[in-house]
Write a protein that holds these residues in place. Structure first.
Motif, mmCIF file in Angstrom:
data_model
loop_
_atom_site.group_PDB
_atom_site.id
_atom_site.type_symbol
_atom_site.label_atom_id
_atom_site.label_comp_id
_atom_site.label_asym_id
_atom_site.label_seq_id
_atom_site.Cartn_x
_atom_site.Cartn_y
_atom_site.Cartn_z
ATOM 1 N N LEU A 1 -16.050 -3.597 -2.303
ATOM 2 C CA LEU A 1 -14.806 -3.081 -2.464
ATOM 3 C C LEU A 1 -14.327 -1.827 -1.869
ATOM 4 O O LEU A 1 -13.132 -1.357 -1.937
ATOM 5 C CB LEU A 1 -14.832 -3.027 -4.200
ATOM 6 C CG LEU A 1 -13.649 -3.065 -4.894
ATOM 7 C CD1 LEU A 1 -14.255 -3.652 -6.652
ATOM 8 C CD2 LEU A 1 -13.218 -1.700 -5.285
ATOM 9 N N ARG A 2 -15.198 -0.963 -1.927
ATOM 10 C CA ARG A 2 -14.982 0.435 -1.277
ATOM 11 C C ARG A 2 -14.507 0.533 0.277
ATOM 12 O O ARG A 2 -13.914 1.320 0.824
ATOM 13 C CB ARG A 2 -16.205 1.426 -1.635
ATOM 14 C CG ARG A 2 -16.669 1.358 -2.763
ATOM 15 C CD ARG A 2 -16.569 2.893 -3.462
ATOM 16 N NE ARG A 2 -17.077 2.712 -4.935
ATOM 17 C CZ ARG A 2 -17.364 3.702 -5.595
ATOM 18 N NH1 ARG A 2 -17.650 4.876 -4.973
ATOM 19 N NH2 ARG A 2 -17.787 3.584 -6.761
ATOM 20 N N LEU A 3 -14.959 -0.665 1.090
ATOM 21 C CA LEU A 3 -14.559 -0.695 2.319
ATOM 22 C C LEU A 3 -13.051 -0.894 2.529
ATOM 23 O O LEU A 3 -12.756 -0.511 3.356
ATOM 24 C CB LEU A 3 -15.220 -1.849 2.921
ATOM 25 C CG LEU A 3 -16.948 -1.998 2.601
ATOM 26 C CD1 LEU A 3 -17.407 -3.123 3.338
ATOM 27 C CD2 LEU A 3 -17.274 -0.861 3.303
ATOM 28 N N TYR A 4 -12.357 -0.967 1.439
ATOM 29 C CA TYR A 4 -10.994 -1.070 1.534
ATOM 30 C C TYR A 4 -10.202 0.140 1.864
ATOM 31 O O TYR A 4 -9.176 0.369 2.055
ATOM 32 C CB TYR A 4 -10.405 -2.000 0.670
ATOM 33 C CG TYR A 4 -10.536 -3.575 0.993
ATOM 34 C CD1 TYR A 4 -9.867 -4.046 1.830
ATOM 35 C CD2 TYR A 4 -11.440 -3.987 0.003
ATOM 36 C CE1 TYR A 4 -10.340 -5.348 1.995
ATOM 37 C CE2 TYR A 4 -11.849 -5.220 0.159
ATOM 38 C CZ TYR A 4 -11.096 -6.219 1.101
ATOM 39 O OH TYR A 4 -11.329 -7.093 1.318
ATOM 40 N N ASN A 5 -11.045 1.118 1.237
ATOM 41 C CA ASN A 5 -10.436 2.644 1.525
ATOM 42 C C ASN A 5 -11.342 3.631 1.919
ATOM 43 O O ASN A 5 -12.104 4.292 1.333
ATOM 44 C CB ASN A 5 -9.692 3.119 0.066
ATOM 45 C CG ASN A 5 -10.449 3.071 -1.082
ATOM 46 O OD1 ASN A 5 -11.007 4.304 -1.351
ATOM 47 N ND2 ASN A 5 -10.692 2.052 -1.644
ATOM 48 N N ASP A 6 -11.371 3.660 3.087
ATOM 49 C CA ASP A 6 -11.974 4.900 3.951
ATOM 50 C C ASP A 6 -11.222 5.899 4.059
ATOM 51 O O ASP A 6 -10.239 5.834 4.992
ATOM 52 C CB ASP A 6 -12.569 4.156 5.322
ATOM 53 C CG ASP A 6 -13.266 5.274 5.888
ATOM 54 O OD1 ASP A 6 -14.179 5.846 5.413
ATOM 55 O OD2 ASP A 6 -13.029 5.651 7.001
ATOM 56 N N GLN A 7 -11.465 7.043 3.474
ATOM 57 C CA GLN A 7 -10.270 8.247 3.858
ATOM 58 C C GLN A 7 -10.425 8.654 5.217
ATOM 59 O O GLN A 7 -9.344 9.584 5.470
ATOM 60 C CB GLN A 7 -10.858 9.295 2.731
ATOM 61 C CG GLN A 7 -10.385 9.086 1.232
ATOM 62 C CD GLN A 7 -11.418 9.202 0.201
ATOM 63 O OE1 GLN A 7 -12.560 9.480 0.650
ATOM 64 N NE2 GLN A 7 -10.881 9.084 -0.938
ATOM 65 N N THR A 8 -11.325 8.366 5.852
ATOM 66 C CA THR A 8 -11.208 9.080 7.381
ATOM 67 C C THR A 8 -10.400 8.053 8.286
ATOM 68 O O THR A 8 -10.149 8.621 9.387
ATOM 69 C CB THR A 8 -12.529 9.162 8.025
ATOM 70 O OG1 THR A 8 -13.370 7.752 8.147
ATOM 71 C CG2 THR A 8 -13.337 9.980 7.121
ATOM 72 N N SER A 9 -10.238 6.746 7.951
ATOM 73 C CA SER A 9 -9.592 6.086 8.760
ATOM 74 C C SER A 9 -8.213 5.584 7.600
ATOM 75 O O SER A 9 -7.616 6.587 7.195
ATOM 76 C CB SER A 9 -10.253 4.899 9.298
ATOM 77 O OG SER A 9 -10.917 4.110 8.243
ATOM 78 N N THR A 10 -7.941 4.398 7.500
ATOM 79 C CA THR A 10 -6.812 4.052 6.791
ATOM 80 C C THR A 10 -7.159 3.496 5.584
ATOM 81 O O THR A 10 -8.175 2.696 5.470
ATOM 82 C CB THR A 10 -5.856 3.038 7.321
ATOM 83 O OG1 THR A 10 -5.675 3.728 8.721
ATOM 84 C CG2 THR A 10 -4.575 3.048 6.623
ATOM 85 N N SER A 11 -6.735 4.029 4.150
ATOM 86 C CA SER A 11 -7.133 3.583 3.329
ATOM 87 C C SER A 11 -6.097 2.459 2.646
ATOM 88 O O SER A 11 -4.838 2.803 2.674
ATOM 89 C CB SER A 11 -7.107 4.523 2.036
ATOM 90 O OG SER A 11 -7.885 5.294 2.342
ATOM 91 N N TYR B 1 -4.779 0.775 -0.414
ATOM 92 C CA TYR B 1 -4.818 0.820 -1.692
ATOM 93 C C TYR B 1 -4.587 -0.471 -2.376
ATOM 94 O O TYR B 1 -4.934 -0.772 -3.516
ATOM 95 C CB TYR B 1 -4.112 1.916 -2.429
ATOM 96 C CG TYR B 1 -4.635 3.317 -2.061
ATOM 97 C CD1 TYR B 1 -5.976 3.911 -2.410
ATOM 98 C CD2 TYR B 1 -4.032 4.232 -0.985
ATOM 99 C CE1 TYR B 1 -6.583 5.097 -1.947
ATOM 100 C CE2 TYR B 1 -4.686 5.456 -0.497
ATOM 101 C CZ TYR B 1 -5.813 5.707 -0.974
ATOM 102 O OH TYR B 1 -6.469 6.920 -0.581
ATOM 103 N N THR C 1 -7.248 -2.652 -2.414
ATOM 104 C CA THR C 1 -8.303 -1.962 -3.389
ATOM 105 C C THR C 1 -8.109 -2.337 -4.814
ATOM 106 O O THR C 1 -8.892 -3.088 -5.358
ATOM 107 C CB THR C 1 -8.490 -0.453 -3.301
ATOM 108 O OG1 THR C 1 -8.556 -0.009 -1.893
ATOM 109 C CG2 THR C 1 -9.378 -0.014 -4.084
ATOM 110 N N VAL C 2 -6.849 -2.438 -5.164
ATOM 111 C CA VAL C 2 -6.445 -2.681 -6.658
ATOM 112 C C VAL C 2 -6.591 -4.111 -6.585
ATOM 113 O O VAL C 2 -7.154 -4.782 -7.654
ATOM 114 C CB VAL C 2 -5.205 -2.243 -7.099
ATOM 115 C CG1 VAL C 2 -5.265 -0.705 -7.571
ATOM 116 C CG2 VAL C 2 -3.979 -2.589 -6.120
ATOM 117 N N SER D 1 0.729 -1.234 0.040
ATOM 118 C CA SER D 1 0.069 0.107 0.007
ATOM 119 C C SER D 1 0.804 1.366 -0.221
ATOM 120 O O SER D 1 0.516 2.292 -0.591
ATOM 121 C CB SER D 1 -0.881 -0.256 1.061
ATOM 122 O OG SER D 1 -2.169 -0.598 0.894
#
Lengths: 331, 306, 433
Positions: B258-268, B270, B273-274, B64
């Motif tokens: 899939l979007r649960l892997y990047n939450d911008q308010t905690s840790t993303s 990436y 995600t990919v 990541s």
């Protein structure tokens, strides 16, 4: 009743008119027969149309009309809409520079992106159709970019392609074009978005391919016998036989381009940036509606778009007569 | 198709016109050259088109922390952890569950869309009834409105029907042909079929239903296959519908998960995600590869002769 | 532990008396529902929160712990990323189907409260929801128009992260504090020392919070209690002009470079040595920075005016209950568990920010980062003032607009004056919506 119906058909057959609904021409069957047949056709038509009608009346029409009403209101989702007449429209055209900018970039996107995408789709479809053997792999490859969903992965990939010293920059530099990265260059973001749309040309390509499969081989063979070259074959066989599908793709791609949303939203993380260059019409509409809770304004924007696209669609439908050929429509 | 017809035709040709052999050889030679050019052009285009996807695939092996720091193709510290991470699932829901949810919704959507759109398209293209013009215009009209403004009223409707937190809001509309795209697509294909066929059937006494099932449906196979492919893929990738109508994580289809892997308010994450978006790509790629084969057997010609 | 209590005491001088009064009113208000409430009734609650899979696991554990105590309350949880979470909530709010208990964000609190979508928790304060461990100031954060509609789980404050690895490479000491000009000079020093490889920081004039603390140093919140803007076009222009020099001379990372590394920030990508942001962003930064990073510097933002109370504690998130819930008491019980219980503290640690409730904080075993945040919030106690009024409806829009105008200033596509007039016309729209 049933005997009348049968006779109506039989009469028609005896008259040698295979077109059962003599809508045009003076030599239609007797009035009485026509009426009965019309009624029966109408009943059958609506039976076929039943699922669509239920969906249209039950799921689509109501929300559409409601959104039209909202266009004349101030509505923040939580309280009752408040009727404000034409205020939303006035604001749109006179007080909102962001709206004007979003219209401009959307027009550029539609007018430049759509023809390129369609041309690419048609050219590749014809290439693929040239030979069946071996084209399976290519066909899948060309469609693959259209498979990728609207996830942040698209943003990651596409930005990487167009960043400084990324593949695009390096390739252009190789040919002596030094323009640096596109991602952070306000002037090049729009071209980058257009290329993203062109890259995902799989949908119209597949439709073109399906259309090409419908073209009878005999026509090409006949044209070859006449000594037609590839250009003439395209003009006199492919284009007319494919025109209904071209018309479909043209109309739908135009509509889609006007409504471009997911790619721009993902690439800009919903901001429409940099400098508003990805703030396409629907992105802006969405921002106003859901982020800013100005649903009335968003609905007004939506209906302006509907009217503009409807006019374009109507013009296209009118021009159909002169260039679109339907093998199933007796002329 | 084209090659097979000409291959069959060629030997006959050779036998009959032996004296024109050099011309024929030149023709074959030209054909070979054409095929080579064809192959090279397509291969070059494919390389360009696939490059970003290859990049994405290789990126799934980046940790990541390399996103943003290493824009290159090759990971500095390649790792397979992203896949292990993804395969663990999310919050106790195994990954296969999301795949299964997506598959179920997509298959139902394909069945529904094919059934309802083909019926409606036949009515618009072949039955001449009162109001056809207005209804057709209305159908095209539904394509023009950006769907965002109907989200809320539609949600309220499904809420009133107490169908929220079920798959019904995602599947029911497909059975009611609300996607005008497919109706219009099939209309265009039906209108392109010469009427000789169904009129012959009508003269034999076949009604609309028989004409539809035994004449039209087989003839529009390419359009149906195309619709099936698009419905499957678009439903598979649909994010907003499931987001609004599905509440429990174990019912989420892939795009929401899939979007649960990047939450911008905690840790993303990436990397994850990919990796997961690449995995999500595979089933639809396979679906496409399997179904596009049917596009090859152009059914059109056999029906249109004569 | 002692320190944090003194800090809180210092923050709200009247806290003790006030909370005593609050407990009293809470008791009187709460006695009635408590009487009719059957605590053993079998109920099902929907709980919604935003976060990633890590947080989801923590919530699962918390619910399991909750069910040991309350086996009769079934909790169905659902979670999403932050933007999706709100997209879904907006639609549900319009349709009238919000989940019973929600993790809530400060910026949406006013909107939902003023439209009657959130339950007034007043009747449950002091009985079902224990107010003892929550300071008056903390409880006050969740009050909109006299109604308590949210209980903060945790707080955060504006701060500045610095990257020790980059600073060491550049051979520059961590920022020692000082004015905004000092900060600019320090950034320039870092940029120069690294030979342009990395930058001292990001253009801080792109964040509305920096404008806010500068304004607060002068005694003004951005918006009055009535929701009227409390700053002039000149104030904003003067603020943005402070960034002119650092944008032009390349002290800060260029907007172009930031675009290229998206979705991560310059600080995430180890391209900048400092970043002004909320103090709970550390874990995310460490995750994205990856190997070679075990700690970050966390120091106070530059000082606008010595002695001014420019900083404040903001809830990093709150818990709220939907007004439409069928089981308000059970929902309040769950909220109490999630904001107060030592069990929840032990499970969540600092995942949702530094716990606001003392009982929860006691249960929490703070990781080094959590300790650092706690130490930081103690260190700035002199600068902590009263929190500004709950953000106006549409504040999120303005914050985003501010950020976008900042990027345009970075690109040079707008002048400061144009940016100011665009911001004010946007504000016009937002305030009149």
């Amino acid at each position: 009743m049933s005997t009348t119906l049968t006779r109506a058909i039989v009469t028609a057959d005896k008259e040698g008119r295979p077109r059962l609904l003599g809508r045009r021409g003076p030599d239609t069957p007797t009035r009485h027969g026509l009426k009965v047949r019309n009624r029966r056709e109408t009943a059958t038509g609506y039976t076929f149309l039943l699922p669509w009608m239920i969906g249209f009346l039950g799921l689509t029409l109501g929300p559409m009309i409601y959104s039209l009403y909202l266009a004349f209101t101030k509505y923040n989702l939580f309280t009752e809409p408040e009727f404000i007449g034409l205020d939303n429209f006035v604001r749109m055209f006179t007080e909102d520079p962001q709206y004007i900018q979003s219209v401009q970039i959307t027009l550029v996107y539609v007018l430049i992106g759509t023809p390129i995408k369609l041309a690419a789709a048609l050219a590749v479809a014809m290439l693929l159709n040239y030979r069946d053997r071996g084209s399976t792999f290519f066909r899948s490859s060309f469609y693959a970019p259209s498979l990728i969903g609207a996830s942040v992965s698209v943003a990651i990939v596409w930005r990487a392609m167009f960043s400084t010293d990324g593949p695009v920059d390096n390739t252009l530099s190789f040919f002596g074009i030094e323009i640096g990265g596109w991602v952070g260059n306000v002037a090049l973001v729009l071209p980058m978005m257009i290329l993203l749309a062109v890259w995902q040309f799989g949908a119209p390509m597949v439709i073109f391919l399906a259309g090409l499969k419908q073209v009878p081989r005999e026509l090409y063979e006949a044209a070859e016998v006449d000594g037609a070259g590839p250009i003439r074959k395209f003009r006199s066989v492919t284009f007319p036989m494919l025109s209904s599908v071209i018309f479909f793709n043209l109309l739908l791609e135009l509509i889609n381009a006007f409504q471009v949303f997911a790619s721009a939203y993902i690439i800009s993380n919903g901001s429409g940036g940099p400098a508003g260059m990805t703030n396409f019409y629907t992105v802006y509409l969405y921002k106003r509606g859901f982020a800013d809770l100005q649903m009335g304004y968003a609905a007004a924007m939506a209906w302006v778009l509907v009217i503009v696209v409807a006019i374009i669609a109507a013009i296209l439908f009118k021009t159909q007569k002169s260039w679109v050929h339907y093998a199933g429509d007796n002329r | 198709m084209s090659t097979s017809t000409s291959e069959i035709a060629r030997p006959e040709f050779l036998e009959i016109e032996l004296d024109q052999k050099p011309v024929e050889r030149r023709r074959i030679k030209r054909k070979t050259i054409n095929t080579i050019i064809w192959f090279v052009v397509l291969a070059a285009l494919t390389a360009i088109v696939l490059y970003p996807l290859v990049w994405l695939f290789i990126a799934t092996f980046k940790p990541s922390s390399e996103f943003g720091q290493n824009p290159g193709l090759i990971p500095d510290n390649p790792t397979i952890d992203n896949y292990f991470k993804v395969l663990e699932g999310i919050a106790g829901v195994p990954l296969w569950r999301f795949f299964a949810n997506s598959t179920f919704i997509a298959v139902m959507a394909v069945i529904g869309t094919l059934f309802s759109s083909a019926l409606a398209a036949y009515a618009f293209a072949r039955v001449q009834f009162k109001g056809v013009g207005i209804l057709f215009a209305a159908m095209i009209g539904t394509l023009l409105l950006p769907f965002h403004v109907v989200i809320i009223p539609q949600y309220i409707m499904f809420q009133k029907l107490e169908l929220v937190d079920t798959y019904w809001p995602l599947i029911l509309p497909k059975f009611l042909a609300t996607e005008a795209f497919f109706v219009f697509l099939i209309v265009q294909f039906i209108r392109n079929i010469p009427r000789d066929m169904d009129e012959a059937a009508r003269i034999d006494g076949a009604g609309h239903w028989r004409t539809f099932f035994s004449i039209i449906l087989p003839l529009i196979k390419p359009a149906l296959i195309t619709s099936a492919i698009f419905t499957f893929i678009w439903t598979w990738n649909d994010f907003l519908g499931p987001l609004l109508y599905v509440n429990s994580p174990e019912q989420y289809p892939l795009p929401v998960a899939l979007r649960l892997y990047n939450d911008q308010t905690s840790t993303s994450d990436y990397g994850a995600t990919v990796a997961v978006s690449f995995l999500a790509l595979l089933p639809i790629l396979i679906f496409f590869i399997v179904f596009q084969r049917f596009l090859v057997d152009g059914v059109a010609t056999q029906g249109l002769k004569g | 532990m002692f320190n944090i209590r003194t800090r809180r005491a210092a923050l709200a001088a009247a806290a003790v008396t006030a909370s005593a009064a609050l407990v009293l009113t809470g008791c009187s208000g709460g006695s009635e529902p408590a009487a009719t409430y059957d605590p053993d009734e079998e109920v099902t609650l929907n709980l919604a929160f935003w976060g990633n899979d890590v947080r989801a696991d923590l919530y699962d554990q918390a619910i399991a712990a909750f069910n040991e105590e309350y086996p009769n309350i079934t909790v169905n949880s659902s979670f999403l990323g932050f933007p999706e979470f709100w997209e879904k909530r907006q639609t549900e709010a319009a349709g009238g189907g919000l989940p019973d208990v929600m993790q809530f964000d400060y910026s949406y609190l006013r909107q939902y409260s003023e439209n009657g979508l959130l339950l007034d928790l007043e009747p449950y304060l002091g009985n079902i929801i224990d107010t003892e461990p929550l300071s008056e100031q903390i409880l006050g954060i969740g009050v909109v128009n006299g109604e308590t509609t949210g209980i903060p789980t945790s707080t955060n404050a504006w701060g500045m992260f610095t990257n020790p690895v980059l600073l060491e490479q550049a051979g520059v000491e961590d920022f020692a504090g000082g004015s905004w000009e000092d900060y600019n000079d320090w950034m320039a020093e870092v940029t120069e020392a690294s030979g342009g490889e990395v930058y001292g920081g990001t253009d801080w004039t792109g964040r509305i919070q920096n404008f806010e603390i500068q304004q607060r140093a002068g005694g003004d919140d951005l918006f009055t209690d009535e929701g009227e803007p409390n700053f002039t076009e000149e104030d904003l222009a003067a603020f943005w002009e402070q960034g002119d020099s650092i944008r032009e001379d390349g002290t800060v990372i260029s907007q172009q470079e930031l675009e290229e590394i998206y979705p991560v920030s310059g600080f995430d990508a180890a391209k900048t040595a400092s970043e002004l942001t909320w103090d709970n962003f550390g874990a995310g930064y460490l995750g994205n920075l990856g190997e070679g990073y075990t700690e970050l510097g966390l120091i106070a933002p530059p000082v606008t005016e010595e002695g001014a109370k420019d900083l404040y504690l903001k809830p990093s998130m709150l818990h709220s209950i939907a007004a439409t819930t069928d089981h308000p008491e059970a929902a309040a019980t769950l909220v109490n568990f999630l904001v107060n219980s030592p069990e929840a503290g032990a499970i969540f640690g600092t995942n949702r920010g530094l716990p606001a409730s003392e009982t929860m904080l006691e249960g929490a075993e703070l990781d080094p980062l959590g300790e650092q945040i706690r130490a930081y919030e103690e260190s700035i106690s002199d600068r902590l003032g009263d929190a500004p009024p709950v953000p106006i409806v549409g504040y999120g829009t303005l914050e985003e607009k501010f950020r976008q105008l900042g990027t345009e200033l970075g690109f040079g596509t707008l002048t400061v004056d144009e940016a100011v007039s665009q911001f004010f016309s946007e504000m016009d729209v937002v305030l009149n919506q």
